[in-house]
Design a protein around this motif. Structure first.
Motif: not given
Lengths: 222, 595, 179
Positions: C13, C130-131, C133-134, C136, C138-142, C145, C173
């Motif tokens: 990240e 998609h893997s 999405f597992n 947590k 990664f939700a900030r990619v939209t 982040r 991280s």
């Protein structure tokens, strides 16, 4: 946080991609087949107020079409005969039929019409939309047989629609009328067979003019 | 000089572009997301207040359509010389409104007008809904609605195909293509934002719904490359499309042989009129929305002003077209044409003509005054006049040309019936209902696009405050400094060809750009210095730029900006990431070049 | 190899586009193949930092657009001059000037389909699962982040080494994402 959708949902696009073209083709086929007069109109056979049998009159007894539909050669509409036409022959039948006898029910409406002077309400079988202008007389004059459009009426106990009467069907003949033309004195002959007779209208000395049907819009949509 | 001041005022330049910032107050990315997505997630009492009247208006639509289908188009005021009454007027009116969205999306995108990002989503939605409203009218005007599919070339057993020589058929193809392409364009633009909504959603239903619509978008850069390419190409194709559509709508009139319609000026004049009315409607919608949704910092006065300028331009084109029609009516020496235009201005429909003239020609001229075009309230009133005027333009074209046609015995006056009115109001109901639903469930602003035009979106941007762009600090400060500047050296370029232009500008920079053998992370200790330098660079960038990059600069800097982009990137990178032996003159020179 | 069977790969990240940009350059130069950057908006110039090739979408659009225009014209020619030859207003059956608008419109329509569906096809979207999405985070990619994921199927992938490598690129991280 687990993913929202399980892994198998990734196959959905493939499935949808396969189904979509089928649905599209299905929609077009639906319009082409089920919306067509071929499907909706052919075989239309309404019950008539009097169970008049064309099979008996035109077929077995051999009456000419023009005996009843007498305006067909001169007018746009082939007339539906008035009760008087029936009475030319059936006067005796109407007067002598026993109440409760086998024919009582069948001719009740005819009898009523004869007594009251009101027309029998025949149900129209062959209907064209209002925006299509059709005239019987030039078709008869050109030698198009009755059977070409109405089918073998002489074999129908109850009249039904034999041909689609759709625009494409009209145009098939207007573009290439020859196969449906016959000698002018054979128009009402139900048994006349175009193929068997091998008739060529161009060589018929009886014909004064070449048949040249219109294929432009205002030929029929006036 | 020690402190970077985020651009808060209109004239504060974006440090990298040298232009005034589009988004006020220098928000972080998360703040942008929050500002746009929050209103969608909150129950909105005010929304219901608008939605109910819209639904009430919408209820007129099925009623008037039902009665129309039952009775036939005799329920309308159309009569014999005026066979095209309100239905065609309303059709052209709605299609015209539907032009601004794609114009903003496509044309402004191609011209790199970055201010479009704040308004394109709403304008595109408006376009789609307006085209839906437009499509109703010709669809029901065919009379036998159950045979409306005859408009398209569907294989049928009539063995009949549509008449490809008719402008009315061109219209069917043009408007339906326009609707499809606009919808695709809108949806493609929505995908990343739907993903944003998905990842913010708390309830399962919302997560599923947005997740399904977002199609599993995960912001992969390999995807973005294709995405941006597709978006650019859609814009490139939508631009000629938008011009063709209203040209073809004008062919409905211009190709027929009627004085008042049969003129070659119609296509450009209709296109200008469409853009004019479309921007009028965008202003009508956006001015209240930016207040209610508290988006004044995203849809700024600058945006409104730009739109007002487009209204002024297109309004003037329309006014020019009106006068040219009159000129040609006289100059052609065609007495029928001359009669028609006299009759138009002074005949029984003179009232309609003068409403049109005053709303479309005189009203936009107020935009010349800066006080008017920077005042949202004045612009709102003005936009209402534009909407009214453009409806009357179509009324005048259709009715005043038809009512005195070739046969004086059939001349007649046209009066609409109540069903004309209810159907028109019903279409407004449909429009507002759809638009309000859009506001309720979809992001009004293109979140990803707005982020991408912010200064901090540029990888070469250095925020001297190190203001964390996050909602929560889950990175300790130590971590931040450890990672932020792994090496002060410029990274080894994979293609070792330095840009020739850049190199001749600053030979020292070239030297630095040469690949150094493995930079060590220990360099982080001289990071503050480097930062200081970068700050200075951006500051020195500011001062000369602030004056130079006033309005007119913003207008025409685009072309060179485009061409210089690569070069600029190169330079900017050197400027901000290399720890040069502090050389301010060089930095200054760069700053100038950037402009 | 330190490759565990159920691992998709490593997700790093980053805080700013600049950090991501430089990290991408390092990942590229380290020779990884099965990796990608994930961003809330298109970070300009990142394709250079990642060493990506130009998109294929323009070719699809080109082919589709000309196909659409050709089909549009052929449709009109066939319907108006072959299948139902009907003389209207004394015009020739193949009155091609009148066919221009409906040649143009399908060209645009097919081109647009090519752009949208070509883009979706190249991106293998819709891909609801998609893997990543597992994860947590990664939700900030939209939102705000920036991420780099190096996938376990990459031949150079080694859980410990790659983790260390990613941490050195300036990640906030680094986590392992399960498949």
């Amino acid at each position: 946080m687990p993913a929202i959708f399980p892994r198998w949902t990734n196959t959905l696009p493939v499935v949808l991609g396969l189904i979509a073209p089928i649905l599209g083709a299905g929609a077009i086929f639906t319009v082409w087949y089920w919306f067509s007069p071929q499907y909706t109109d052919v075989g239309y056979q309404p019950a008539q107020p009097v169970p008049y049998s064309h099979k008996l009159h035109a077929g077995e007894m051999g009456m000419d079409c023009r005996y009843c539909h007498n305006t067909v050669e001169y007018a746009a509409v082939a007339a539906i005969p008035p009760t008087q036409t029936c009475m030319n022959c059936h006067d005796g039948l109407v007067r002598t039929t026993n109440p409760g006898g086998p024919y009582e029910g069948r001719i009740a409406n005819l009898k009523k019409s004869w007594e009251t002077g009101e027309a029998v309400e025949w149900v129209r079988v062959h209907m064209l939309p209002d925006y299509a202008y059709f005239n019987h007389s030039p078709h008869v004059a050109a030698g198009v047989g009755c059977a070409s459009c109405h089918g073998r009426v002489d074999q129908m106990v109850v009249v039904s629609q034999d041909q689609p009467l759709s625009m494409g069907w009209c145009l098939d003949c207007h573009r290439n009328p020859k196969p449906n033309l016959r000698p002018l004195d054979q128009v009402t002959n139900m048994n006349w067979d175009t193929d068997a007779e091998n008739y060529d209208p161009d060589r018929d000395p009886e014909r004064k003019r070449k048949v040249n049907p219109p294929v432009h819009c205002s030929g029929c949509h006036r | 000089m020690s402190h970077y001041i985020p651009p808060t005022h209109e004239t504060d330049p974006d440090p990298l572009q040298g232009r005034s910032a589009l988004i006020k107050g220098d928000p972080s990315f998360a703040e942008i997301t929050e500002a746009v997505a929050r209103p969608i997630e909150m129950p909105h009492k005010r929304w219901i207040l608008f939605f109910l009247p819209a639904l009430a208006l919408l209820s007129l639509l099925p009623i008037s359509l039902g009665w129309l289908f039952w009775e036939g188009i005799g329920v309308w005021g159309n009569n014999v010389p005026i066979g095209w009454g309100w239905p065609i007027i309303n059709f052209v009116f709605w299609v015209g409104i539907g032009h601004a969205g794609t114009l903003i999306s496509a044309v402004l995108f191609l011209f790199r007008q970055k201010w479009r990002t704040s308004i394109n989503r709403g304008a595109e939605a408006m376009t789609i809904f307006a085209v839906i409203c437009a499509l109703i009218f010709p669809g029901v005007h065919v009379g036998r609605v159950w045979a409306a599919y005859w408009l398209g070339p569907v294989p049928n057993q009539m063995e009949m195909w549509v008449n490809f020589r008719s402008p009315l058929l061109w219209d069917v193809f043009a408007v339906s293509t326009y609707f499809t392409v606009s919808s695709l364009f809108w949806y493609v633009g929505l995908i990343p934002d739907l993903a944003t909504m998905r990842d913010r959603s708390k309830t399962t239903i919302r997560r599923m719904a947005y997740g399904f619509l977002a199609m599993g978008w995960r912001g992969s850069h390999r995807h973005w490359v294709n995405y941006e390419s597709a978006y650019l190409l859609l814009a490139a194709m939508a631009t000629p499309l938008v011009l063709s559509v209203h040209s073809i709508v004008s062919f409905d009139f211009a190709v027929s042989n009627l004085p008042g319609w049969h003129t070659t000026i119609f296509p450009p004049y209709f296109v200008a009129g469409a853009i004019f009315s479309g921007f009028g409607m965008v202003l009508t919608l956006m001015i209240p929305l930016r207040v209610w949704f508290k988006l004044e910092h995203i849809i700024t006065i600058k945006h409104l002003e730009n739109m007002a300028k487009i209204i002024l331009l297109t309004g003037s084109i329309v006014g020019y077209a009106y006068s040219l029609e009159f000129f040609i009516a006289w100059y052609s020496g065609n007495e029928y044409e001359a009669f028609l235009f006299q009759n138009r201005a002074f005949g029984p429909y003179a009232w309609g003509y003068w409403i049109m003239m005053s709303c479309n020609v005189i009203t936009p001229q107020f935009i010349w005054f800066k006080k008017v075009r920077t005042n949202p309230k004045a612009l709102f009133v003005l936009s209402i006049f534009v909407n009214i005027g453009m409806w009357f333009e179509r009324f005048v074209i259709v009715v005043s040309s038809l009512h005195h046609d070739f046969l004086p015995s059939s001349w007649d006056y046209f009066s609409p019936t109540i069903w004309d009115v209810t159907l028109f109001l019903g279409s407004f109901g449909l429009f507002f209902t759809l638009f309000l639903l859009f506001l309720r469930y979809l992001p009004l602003i293109a979140i990803a696009e707005v982020k991408s035009v912010m200064p901090r979106a540029n990888p070469h941007f250095v925020d001297p405050d190190k203001k964390p762009a996050s909602r929560d600090h889950h990175a300790s400060h130590g971590e931040v400094s450890a990672k932020s500047e792994p090496e002060p050296e410029p990274e080894p370029e994979p293609e070792p060809e330095p840009e020739p232009e850049a190199s001749k500008d600053e030979p020292e920079a070239k030297e630095e750009a040469e690949p150094e053998p493995e930079p060590e992370p220990e360099a982080s200790k001289d990071e503050p210095e480097a930062k200081e330098d970068a700050k200075d660079a951006s500051e020195s960038d500011d001062t000369p730029e602030a004056e130079a990059s006033s309005e007119d600069h913003a207008e025409d800097a685009d072309a060179d900006e485009d061409a210089d982009e690569d070069e600029k990137e190169e330079e900017a990178e050197k400027l901000l990431f290399s720890p040069p032996p502090s050389d301010k003159t060089d930095a200054k020179k760069d700053g100038k070049d950037n402009g | 190899m330190g490759k565990r069977p159920k691992s998709f790969g490593l997700l790093a990240e980053y805080e700013t586009p600049g950090d991501l940009y430089h990290a991408c350059e390092q990942v590229r130069d380290a020779g990884y193949a099965a990796w990608d950057a994930y961003t809330p908006f298109p970070v300009h110039g990142l394709e250079k930092a990642m060493g990506l090739r130009a998109s294929l979408v323009p070719w699809i659009v080109c082919v589709m657009g000309f196909t659409g225009a050709a089909l549009g014209f052929l449709m009109q020619y066939w319907m108006a001059a072959v299948d139902y030859p009907l003389i209207i207003a004394a015009k020739p059956l193949n009155s091609y000037p009148a066919f221009v608008p409906i040649t143009f419109e399908p060209g645009i329509l097919f081109g647009a389909f090519g752009a949208v569906f070509g883009m979706l096809g190249l991106n293998k979207l819709p891909q609801l699962y998609h893997s990543l999405f597992n994860s947590k985070n990664f939700a900030r990619v939209t939102d705000d982040r920036f991420f780099i994921a190096i996938e376990a199927r990459d031949p150079r992938y080694h859980t410990e080494d790659t983790t260390k490598f990613l941490e050195e690129t300036g990640a906030l991280s680094v986590e392992e994402v399960e498949d």
